[in-house]
Design an enzyme around this catalytic site. Structure first.
Site, short mmCIF file in Angstrom:
data_model
loop_
_atom_site.label_atom_id
_atom_site.label_comp_id
_atom_site.label_asym_id
_atom_site.label_seq_id
_atom_site.Cartn_x
_atom_site.Cartn_y
_atom_site.Cartn_z
N GLY A 1 1.29 -1.74 -0.34
CA GLY A 1 0.10 -0.39 0.36
C GLY A 1 0.68 1.59 -0.20
CG HIS A 2 4.23 3.44 2.15
ND1 HIS A 2 5.45 4.14 1.82
CD2 HIS A 2 3.25 4.89 2.84
CE1 HIS A 2 5.19 5.51 1.98
NE2 HIS A 2 4.32 5.72 2.66
CG PHE A 3 3.10 5.43 -2.62
CD1 PHE A 3 2.17 5.59 -1.99
CD2 PHE A 3 4.34 5.63 -2.20
CE1 PHE A 3 2.18 6.93 -1.42
CE2 PHE A 3 4.62 7.00 -1.05
CZ PHE A 3 3.18 7.22 -0.93
CB VAL B 1 8.71 4.63 -0.84
CG1 VAL B 1 9.38 5.43 -0.28
CG2 VAL B 1 8.71 4.80 -2.34
#
Length: 148
Positions: free
Chosen positions: A51-53, A58
């Site tokens: 989810g990041h990203f 990252v």
């Protein structure tokens, strides 16, 4: 500075964290009570990358800071400590993020003890990737009993 390696088995005895929140793979240098250098191999299968990203993974800055706090805890616990002691993150000052951390990077974490009194400890910390500064901060941590 003495060369002392603390492997993952000893880290698991010293820290209460477990997957996916254990963010230190190995201690590569240790000068007890003074400084520590540890590493985290950042891999694509880290759960936070979903989810990041999704299109450009990252490592979140807050997790870099958490990895640095865990490194500082290992410096505090590198000498004898009560197994009932738990290490809590109590404060952060001057956090700066200078470089993104990507899958495949090896995050090298440094913590230097500044002072400690009554179970409150202050450290200067920094994280690097390929000798390039990724993050730095001053952190405060507290040691308390599990039952407290």
């Amino acid at each position: 500075m003495s060369q002392a390696v603390i492997d993952i088995h000893r880290i698991l005895k010293l820290l209460p964290h477990r997957y996916p929140f254990l963010l230190v793979d190995r201690v590569i240098e240790l000068d007890p009570g003074k400084t520590i250098k540890a590493l985290k191999n950042v891999t694509m299968n880290e759960p936070f990358f979903q989810g990041h990203f999704p299109d450009f993974p990252v490592m979140p800055g807050v997790l870099i800071i958490e990895a640095l706090a865990q490194t500082a805890a290992l410096l505090t616990f590198s000498e004898e400590h009560d197994p009932e002691d738990v290490y809590y993150f109590a404060g952060i000052d001057g956090a700066r993020f200078k470089r993104i951390v990507l899958p495949g990077d090896q995050l090298i974490m440094h913590a230097t003890f500044e002072r400690g009194k009554a179970g409150i400890y202050k450290f200067q910390v920094k994280a690097t990737v390929q000798d390039e500064l990724a993050a730095e901060a001053s952190i405060t941590c507290a040691v308390r009993k599990k039952s407290a």
